[in-house]
Design an enzyme around this catalytic site. Structure first.
Site, PDB file in Angstrom:
ATOM      1  CB  SER C 261     -15.706 -25.766  98.045  1.00  0.00           C
ATOM      2  OG  SER C 261     -14.549 -26.226  97.426  1.00  0.00           O
ATOM      3  CB  SER C 299     -14.166 -22.535  94.316  1.00  0.00           C
ATOM      4  OG  SER C 299     -15.063 -22.286  95.376  1.00  0.00           O
ATOM      5  CG  ASP C 301     -17.975 -22.526  93.846  1.00  0.00           C
ATOM      6  OD1 ASP C 301     -17.453 -22.948  94.901  1.00  0.00           O
ATOM      7  OD2 ASP C 301     -17.656 -21.440  93.330  1.00  0.00           O
TER       8      ASP C 301
END
Lengths: 383, 383, 383, 383
Positions: C261, C299, C301
């Site tokens: 991440s 992830s 993000d």
């Protein structure tokens, strides 16, 4: 015989309607109780600068011949600062149910500005009206500082194909021009006019409705105005002033489902930035909730809100100085939005008159007498 | 002399282009290194069923006379299941920068379906193309189960007013019909064609570009295809295969700002539900990032993704049975999307040819030789 | 032996790191070419008022015993106006891929304000840090005008369970307090510090990284600063200055997928309203694209952007007067955001040092020598 | 004397409440008219598999001593497939007004799944409950296929600081464990229980409320259940069955503004995909609209919807096969959501009892007799 009534004819017809607007009863004239204090016209035009224009297209009768009619449609234009200003306003939008179209919203969302009018028409005519707005701007405005034209018009729709030859594409660029050019402040024509001409609301005749609220001075004295093109709902669900009026009146069903839509325009002179206007747009849902809507799958329930405060905010030649209402002063604005939405929908139904369209389809108006009877039964008649 | 080239003429012109498509070099033919394995045409049409059609309008030269020309514009149609299917596909969209238009997205968002083609044209012609798609559907399709027509077409745009008489509104309904009717599978014409005819990309001549990736069998063997109408960017920022090619080539500036836009269509046969397609659409940003985009304020960077899997998913006569790729198998799809986007933009610039439009404005093509030289200087030439 | 290093010890350790920060090379010291002009510290703290504090928890080694260690984790605090101000800043957020957490964002979205610090820690410790921020505010601030406390802290995370006893819940309220209390302006510690202690980036050792850009005076001379907690990516995809550095360096894989991440904080002193900050947050994606990210399913993000301009904008005792950068002046801000994001990620990897954590898991640092060799091979070494 | 009632004590108290649940009247027992057909318990647990547990913390009285009490708070857990399943459900969320917290929603949004329970507590205790859910999962579940733990718990809140020592942080991890471990199917305790213990609704005592609807067989026979933690609203605005009950009852104001919040959880066994569940979550607004809410600035009105259909949809070891309700069959689900929301709020107020908390603050319950009187006055009493 098929006759098209447009520009010239309509100007006359609109004047008549305007005059009648003084005499036709509106929902609160009938004793429907609403909260809050409306502006002088109880209309979106109570927000200073806002102008509204309609083009109403009614012609032909009888069996549908695609391209010939009968025609029951039109265009409504809402101009945030009137037709002579090209100064954008802060704006934001929200979708309660997405089975509809409002063009231009991607840039409203990202820029925070509504640049130009909000147009409302029938589903099949969004395109022609959209391009016509660009053409109208090219004629009436001026290019940007680089010498180029740039426009992403906001055009919304609801579907009038039960009464109108919708696949006949009867709306033309000049109909959009006329709605823009004839826009005016003051009382707003309601019911079977403009984009609302062929619309159906809670299985009664629907169309255009409007309402406004003026805040107490201690809350800033701002005005909030709402205009709806109302074409949604099932009669069984309709509540007026909280009373299940639709079920009480009953009558023949137009359809078995919630297949319509509602476009709602909210205007205010309170100094709201786009983040705040998005919240205002979202609160429209609560006004529809009061009227009994459950916003069915077939409904395009799309709302746009703008603020006429902060003129010049889009001026890129300087660092604009803005005024912003604090977030914790928003409550009276939110409440006014809910109240004016609730009332604008009822005003649309009260103003609309029984209409017969294609293939002899008839949609009856909400009976003023029956409405009063039902409210009286529930001890909710205001006068 | 002003001559309009349309339907008949274009059919010829397109056949020629199609033939040439075999011989014109594409980015990887020039030695630009890209990751991943493309499909047989390295095009969005590698996703089975997808068809693409173009109408290219080129006529006139010299000084701009609004309404007369010169004309450098067109329409591109992407049909997810080809022109003979009316079966909607799952779809989703995303906006990286909102200074643009893609109609129909409110219903894509809420329904999870893309029902009909994706059309791309110039900014001023979105409306005419939108209404034309409805007319085309009325002619080619059938009404819904209630007997009514319902359509909210998806039409996107980028702005070609530097080369094209954009305020002349030269795109007509028949141009949209032709793009739809001439859509085909197989190689896709790139560069100065269709909606991309008058476009500019990173201050080189831009237009239509496409690319695809085929996943390894262990990842399901799915295909991801991308088509762009590419009109964004500043030369200074352009990276090809990571190399600052724009800065190295230099040359005269077309403008000082990122004023263009890019529309990206992503197709896949992987069984993705709308939530997943929204994520795919968002990943397009990363491909543009690789090419150096910073997505300026003036850019309408709007992306739509669809999946041709799950035919019949919109069939309301039964409970549709779907297949869904698990979320943790999405990575190869995401990576393919990024890679195919990165390549499609470069393909558009490689295919586009120098064009002169209104007022003798000329936009030069990206020189194939200079591109190879720069890549060689940085040891990045693949062959 | 298990020893916990906290408050007192860390203060020492942080001073050391601060001193070292002058001597440890950063990416551009190694000759990595970046565009744009950084501020004096090339750090988020170049935006006046912004302070950053870290608590770094490193203790134990060898086999994992849940609740005992080894511990490789921490907390990072970013305070928009420093630890002595309770004046909120305009803020907005964006998710590129949602497999992560950032609390408090619902109110950031709706209010347009970031009220308090942005905290970053490990996945399992978001809760303890969140409640600790409220406790810290109760101690350091004052209640609202009604006498009540109200706080919806913004706390984000990335997952350090490959190196850290993450299910041991080693972060305590005092660790959050220390990060807040030790926050300072000036150089920012990078690499294995604070929330970044146990992080992995592109299969190299990751952690905290930062960078900034100062705009030319003609664009307002504003500063844009970025701080990342970087834990994402696959080595194969890593691009530095456009060069496929990860693939060139190669080495043992840490994992087969993009499972990490990245949290990105963007600060600016440009007078942006929330709508504009949302666009800034979205542009972070393009910086990650330049570094080769494809933002895998695993992830988180998540990006947040704020502006320190317009102090007092949240003051509800008056009608705040704001300054707003025109939308068409945003391009240099957008570009600076992309550039500083691109550099901050590389700074994180350059600063991080090889670390061994639970069960003798070792993650190697990006070799400075190998990085220079690869850039030289591609003629991209700046010095 | 300060005494803490927790786990052991609460188990007893909850059994008592459960027994009483049979005898305490609910809104429709009092003659409040609602549309639609509820399930056997008129509760969210009518959706098969759904379990609800509460931890109720009530102790101390008199003057507030922060950290000592009085305590009037708790935790409520809603487990979509019960406490013994770790199979995620499709989920989606929506915010009507964002002054609140619901953690975990970023991943719900992007993954389309709700993985674990929905927890509701007070504002200051979101963190401790969040981390506790991870600890509980570590104890009760199993790691993912890579051997790692991954969890982004969904924890929401409303603010009980008018009655509760909220800055005393009295909720502990074991309180979250107890709510989870004691979750059960069947009747759901309402009013002053769990997270709802110290809540205030329309200036009457609020708390937990629930309701359900069973669709006609022709619409699939699905069940929709709603649970609210209700802490919003101004008495003046309260409508019950459309009647302005709040204004009619009047009484002392608790506050001058809409400062509370409402968390709404919607469960269904209809096979909805995430796109559809998002629409369901949005329709909750319309139910609140019927009750008169205008969703003030201080309100955190956050809704989450999930479907227990399609077990195994998150199984990444295969290609999940899903069933999907066609969009045009959603209307009965939408209407059921609106109706059950409208009723759950009223059930919360009807079940809640007058409570005195910190500093002798007292919030009175909605009087059952007065409610009936007002409905009778408006001819709206069902029996």
């Amino acid at each position: 015989m098929f006759t098209r009534i447009r520009v010239a004819a309509i100007v006359v017809s609109i004047s008549v309607v305007t005059a009648l607007a003084q005499t036709k009863p509106r929902a609160r004239d009938l004793g429907v109780p609403f909260d809050g204090t409306p502006g002088s016209n109880n209309a979106i035009t109570d927000v200073k600068g806002v102008e509204v224009g309609h083009t109403t297209l009614i012609s032909g009768e009888g069996k549908l011949e695609v391209g010939k009619g009968p025609v029951r449609t039109g265009v409504t234009a809402v101009l945030p600062r009137g037709k002579n200003s090209s100064d954008p306003v802060f704006g934001a939008w929200f979708t309660l149910n997405g089975n509809g179209e409002m063009t231009g919203t991607t840039w409203v969302e990202d820029s925070g500005f509504l640049d130009g009018p909000v147009m409302i028409t029938n589903t099949q005519s969004v395109g022609v009206v959209r391009d016509a707005v660009i053409a109208w701007k090219v004629k009436h405005g001026s290019p940007d500082s680089e010498g180029y034209w740039w426009s992403l018009p906001v055009v919304a729709e609801t579907w009038d194909g039960y009464l109108n030859d919708i696949n006949g594409f009867h709306v033309k660029p000049e109909d959009a021009f006329h709605a823009l050019d004839s826009a005016h402040s003051g009382p707003v024509e309601e019911g079977n006019v403009g984009g609302g001409t062929g619309m159906i609301c809670n299985e009664f005749k629907g169309g255009i409705g409007t309402s406004s609220r003026v805040l107490e001075a201690k809350y800033g004295g701002y005005t909030v105005g709402v205009l709806v093109q109302c074409n949604y709902g099932q009669r069984d669900q309709l509540r007026i002033a909280g009373i299940p009026v639709g079920r009480e009146i009953g009558g023949e069903k137009v359809w078995d489902d919630d297949v319509g839509s509602i476009i709602v325009v909210v205007a205010t002179d309170a100094p709201l930035i786009p983040t705040q206007l998005k919240r205002v747009a979202r609160k429209v849902s609560l006004g529809l909730g009061r009227d009994g809507s459950y916003s069915g799958d077939g409904s395009g329930d799309i709302f746009i809100a703008f603020s006429t405060a902060n003129p010049g905010a889009a001026d890129s030649k300087k660092l604009p100085q803005l005024t912003m209402l604090p977030n914790d002063s928003l409550n009276p604005i939110f409440l006014a939005t809910v109240q004016a939405t609730e009332e604008a929908v009822v005003n649309a139904m009260v103003a609309a008159e029984t209409m017969t369209g294609i293939n002899h389809h008839t949609v009856v108006a909400l009976s003023h007498d029956r409405l009063r009877e039902v409210l009286r039964k529930y001890n909710r008649l205001a006068k």
